[in-house]
Write a protein that holds these residues in place. Sequence first.
Motif, PDB file in Angstrom:
ATOM      1  N   TYR A 195     -24.052 -45.274 -64.054  1.00 35.82           N
ATOM      2  CA  TYR A 195     -24.642 -46.525 -64.539  1.00 35.82           C
ATOM      3  C   TYR A 195     -26.118 -46.258 -64.792  1.00 35.82           C
ATOM      4  N   GLN A 196     -26.488 -46.167 -66.067  1.00 36.07           N
ATOM      5  CA  GLN A 196     -27.900 -46.000 -66.394  1.00 36.07           C
ATOM      6  C   GLN A 196     -28.576 -47.358 -66.400  1.00 36.07           C
ATOM      7  N   VAL A 197     -29.633 -47.469 -65.631  1.00 36.81           N
ATOM      8  CA  VAL A 197     -30.356 -48.733 -65.594  1.00 36.81           C
ATOM      9  C   VAL A 197     -31.831 -48.461 -65.863  1.00 36.81           C
ATOM     10  N   PHE A 198     -32.389 -49.232 -66.797  1.00 41.22           N
ATOM     11  CA  PHE A 198     -33.825 -49.110 -67.024  1.00 41.22           C
ATOM     12  C   PHE A 198     -34.508 -49.923 -65.937  1.00 41.22           C
ATOM     13  N   THR A 199     -35.106 -49.217 -64.984  1.00 43.32           N
ATOM     14  CA  THR A 199     -35.480 -49.795 -63.691  1.00 43.32           C
ATOM     15  C   THR A 199     -36.412 -50.981 -63.828  1.00 43.32           C
ATOM     16  N   ARG A 200     -37.400 -50.903 -64.715  1.00 43.61           N
ATOM     17  CA  ARG A 200     -38.379 -51.988 -64.796  1.00 43.61           C
ATOM     18  C   ARG A 200     -37.839 -53.231 -65.495  1.00 43.61           C
ATOM     19  N   LEU A 201     -36.683 -53.119 -66.134  1.00 43.66           N
ATOM     20  CA  LEU A 201     -36.117 -54.275 -66.832  1.00 43.66           C
ATOM     21  C   LEU A 201     -35.001 -54.954 -66.035  1.00 43.66           C
ATOM     22  N   PHE A 202     -34.402 -54.242 -65.093  1.00 40.70           N
ATOM     23  CA  PHE A 202     -33.189 -54.722 -64.431  1.00 40.70           C
ATOM     24  C   PHE A 202     -33.350 -56.103 -63.792  1.00 40.70           C
ATOM     25  N   GLY A 203     -34.368 -56.273 -62.959  1.00 37.32           N
ATOM     26  CA  GLY A 203     -34.484 -57.520 -62.203  1.00 37.32           C
ATOM     27  C   GLY A 203     -35.472 -58.513 -62.770  1.00 37.32           C
ATOM     28  N   ASN A 204     -35.972 -58.255 -63.985  1.00 34.37           N
ATOM     29  CA  ASN A 204     -36.975 -59.151 -64.579  1.00 34.37           C
ATOM     30  C   ASN A 204     -36.318 -60.443 -65.060  1.00 34.37           C
ATOM     31  N   PRO A 205     -36.664 -61.614 -64.486  1.00 36.98           N
ATOM     32  CA  PRO A 205     -36.059 -62.873 -64.914  1.00 36.98           C
ATOM     33  C   PRO A 205     -36.809 -63.560 -66.051  1.00 36.98           C
ATOM     34  N   ASN A 206     -37.970 -63.008 -66.440  1.00 37.33           N
ATOM     35  CA  ASN A 206     -38.835 -63.648 -67.440  1.00 37.33           C
ATOM     36  C   ASN A 206     -38.212 -63.543 -68.830  1.00 37.33           C
ATOM     37  N   THR A 207     -38.061 -64.674 -69.504  1.00 35.44           N
ATOM     38  CA  THR A 207     -37.439 -64.706 -70.840  1.00 35.44           C
ATOM     39  C   THR A 207     -38.457 -64.948 -71.956  1.00 35.44           C
ATOM     40  N   ASN A 208     -39.737 -64.787 -71.670  1.00 32.00           N
ATOM     41  CA  ASN A 208     -40.779 -65.086 -72.651  1.00 32.00           C
ATOM     42  C   ASN A 208     -40.694 -64.180 -73.884  1.00 32.00           C
ATOM     43  N   ASN A 209     -40.598 -62.881 -73.651  1.00 32.87           N
ATOM     44  CA  ASN A 209     -40.415 -61.877 -74.713  1.00 32.87           C
ATOM     45  C   ASN A 209     -41.434 -61.982 -75.844  1.00 32.87           C
ATOM     46  N   LYS A 210     -42.692 -62.090 -75.480  1.00 33.36           N
ATOM     47  CA  LYS A 210     -43.776 -62.074 -76.460  1.00 33.36           C
ATOM     48  C   LYS A 210     -43.994 -60.632 -76.927  1.00 33.36           C
ATOM     49  N   PRO A 211     -44.015 -60.357 -78.241  1.00 36.56           N
ATOM     50  CA  PRO A 211     -44.304 -59.002 -78.712  1.00 36.56           C
ATOM     51  C   PRO A 211     -45.631 -58.493 -78.164  1.00 36.56           C
ATOM     52  N   TRP A 212     -45.620 -57.279 -77.630  1.00 41.45           N
ATOM     53  CA  TRP A 212     -46.768 -56.652 -76.998  1.00 41.45           C
ATOM     54  C   TRP A 212     -47.251 -57.436 -75.778  1.00 41.45           C
ATOM     55  N   GLY A 213     -46.387 -58.249 -75.188  1.00 34.21           N
ATOM     56  CA  GLY A 213     -46.788 -59.087 -74.060  1.00 34.21           C
ATOM     57  C   GLY A 213     -47.209 -58.279 -72.844  1.00 34.21           C
ATOM     58  N   THR A 214     -48.130 -58.828 -72.082  1.00 33.81           N
ATOM     59  CA  THR A 214     -48.603 -58.170 -70.867  1.00 33.81           C
ATOM     60  C   THR A 214     -47.565 -58.308 -69.762  1.00 33.81           C
ATOM     61  N   ILE A 215     -47.821 -57.619 -68.675  1.00 34.34           N
ATOM     62  CA  ILE A 215     -46.925 -57.704 -67.532  1.00 34.34           C
ATOM     63  C   ILE A 215     -46.913 -59.127 -66.961  1.00 34.34           C
ATOM     64  N   GLU A 216     -48.061 -59.813 -67.072  1.00 32.11           N
ATOM     65  CA  GLU A 216     -48.120 -61.202 -66.612  1.00 32.11           C
ATOM     66  C   GLU A 216     -47.356 -62.129 -67.548  1.00 32.11           C
ATOM     67  N   GLU A 217     -47.409 -61.860 -68.848  1.00 26.70           N
ATOM     68  CA  GLU A 217     -46.752 -62.719 -69.829  1.00 26.70           C
ATOM     69  C   GLU A 217     -45.237 -62.518 -69.865  1.00 26.70           C
ATOM     70  N   ASN A 218     -44.785 -61.271 -69.833  1.00 32.24           N
ATOM     71  CA  ASN A 218     -43.362 -60.969 -70.022  1.00 32.24           C
ATOM     72  C   ASN A 218     -42.637 -60.555 -68.753  1.00 32.24           C
ATOM     73  N   GLY A 219     -43.386 -60.289 -67.690  1.00 32.63           N
ATOM     74  CA  GLY A 219     -42.758 -59.954 -66.423  1.00 32.63           C
ATOM     75  C   GLY A 219     -42.274 -58.520 -66.342  1.00 32.63           C
ATOM     76  N   VAL A 220     -41.884 -58.126 -65.140  1.00 35.96           N
ATOM     77  CA  VAL A 220     -41.373 -56.774 -64.911  1.00 35.96           C
ATOM     78  C   VAL A 220     -40.488 -56.799 -63.675  1.00 35.96           C
ATOM     79  N   GLY A 221     -39.473 -55.962 -63.683  1.00 37.36           N
ATOM     80  CA  GLY A 221     -38.602 -55.837 -62.516  1.00 37.36           C
ATOM     81  C   GLY A 221     -39.182 -54.878 -61.495  1.00 37.36           C
TER      82      GLY A 221
END
Length: 625
Positions: free
Chosen positions: A42-68
């Motif tokens: 199971y390949q998992v992109f670690t920083r995306l797995f648990g991120n619940p943020n649905t903002n998805n702003k292009p070039w968004g910061t970690i504060e804007e788009n979140g991180v797992g």
Amino acid sequence: MKFVKYILIVLMMIGLSCKKEKKTLKKELITVKVAKKKYVVYQVFTRLFGNPNTNNKPWGTIEENGVGKFNDFTNKALKEIKDLGVSHIWYTGVPHHAVINDYTKYGIPNDDPDVVKGRAGSPYAVKDYYNVNPDLAVNVENRLEEFEALIKRTHDLGMKVIIDIVPNHVARNYKSISKPEGIKDFGEEDDTSVVYDINNNFYYNLNEAFKVPVWKNGYTPLGDEKPLLEDNEFPEVPAKWTGNGSRLSQPDMNDWYETVKVNYGISPEGKKDFDELPIGFENENYKMHFDFWKNKAIPNSWLKFRDIVMFWLDKGVDGFRYDMAEMVPVEFWSYLNSSIKMKNPEAFLMAEVYNPALYRDYIKKGKMDYLYDKVQLYDTIKSVIQGKGKTDHIPPILDDLKDIEHHMLHFLENHDEQRLASPDFAGSPKKGKPAMVVSATSTTSPTMIYFGQEAGEDGSEQAGFGSPTRTSIFDYVGVPAHQRWVNNKQFDGGQLTSEEKELRNFYKRLLNFTISSNALVGNYQDVHLYNRKNTKGYNDKMLSFVRWSDDEKLIIVSNFDAENKYEFKLEIPDDIISNWKLSEGSYEVEDQLYKQFVSNLKIENGIGTIKIKLDVLESFILKIK
């Protein structure tokens, strides 16, 4: 991107398939005794797995788009992954790579956007191999300890841990602040007054400074933002060769400009300044390979990567995925992998190698466990899914690889490839179902799936660097279908649609069957080409083959057609019936995926027939009772 370099290889393989089609059809039995059970990665992109943020702003910061975070892989989340049938988790993007985020208060120097792709950075531009990406930690000071805790949680649930190692190149700004005592940085002891030396870690353009690429088509790092370090300059004198092999002091923007090529003791003219393996040594085991390199002069870069993998093995990592392995000499892999196997004989070693002519060398000489089966099986299945190719081309590929079939890892998605559900691939995750059955059951090799694949993620988000259809590995972003399964970190699929739930159920049923089936680590024989010649109503949208062991006999048939149902009598040739020691008469067969289809194998005059009714995109794994 990597795809341009594959075109000639793909054309070569299409030509190979066409030539094999013209040969007289013959029945081939593949007998395998190398595997005790199937593995599922199971390949998992670690920083995306648990991120619940649905903002998805292009070039968004970690504060804007979140991180797992590492801590998002709770026992509940890991148990759900295990219940899919997973044996190994490949945590992608763990080693500390360049990122555009300020961690200077932790002693981590800022990275220059001029040599970073995206805001979150490429996981394949590692800047410190002795620590982990600080984005992934709740407490940055304890980031390594948080990953070690994740390793333990994974092990406690009975799964193995794989991480990336990228020997071909490192980040242009590589500098380890975490290296153990006595370890030197890449390039720290290089003689920069020469282009090349066997013990230099890099290649140099003397008296030339590195220049940032000329940005084209309106591209600028981080989009419209102009951060402090984005000044179209990066100090590097003398300039180093770039990771993809470009020798230009000012690489093109399509080069891997954020990385530098590692020198493995090969001169610019291509001369190998190290011992080569003796003729016939590919047949020797890893212990003999380990002994071969004792008391040999080893290039410094070889030693550095040996120290790196030993560090991670000591942390509890169970294996590695090697990026672009064919860009590094096979002798290095003999040295490295034999060293790993001496420490952990069960280590799981898989690699990208895209040239079929090199497969056997990297498996036998390089002691790789598994290679991506991309250029042959994946590319062919993709063309069938898209309606461009015929299933007739699949059996010759399996035949061509039969001596190494256990070592060819199968997949339909990974971080480099388009999502199945993306419009540029299949446009629907349902079209991947017959392909998934074939991919997972045709050989004894491991099966790999990419997180979100089981929920039908389509990769349509425009995150910043790069284009949609592949979930971004360069920016902070959410993964919508996967997030519906995460369900605010309850990891219960609570927000999935009914279609997504059914898809995940399909993957769960299929993968769990593969890891429990004795037949799938046994024998294989094609029956597709036989039925193409002998069965009315059977066409090049179908694929069929048989798998068996002493106590389990399977007949697998798939319909790749998204528009038409089919009904026909599938024939099982007399040599298979004889091999199975079946007498004249009738034997009940039942589908093992959903156990809703039952038919009979009727044997008359030594030949078996089964009445098959296949819905669109349907597959059966028929077990003889």
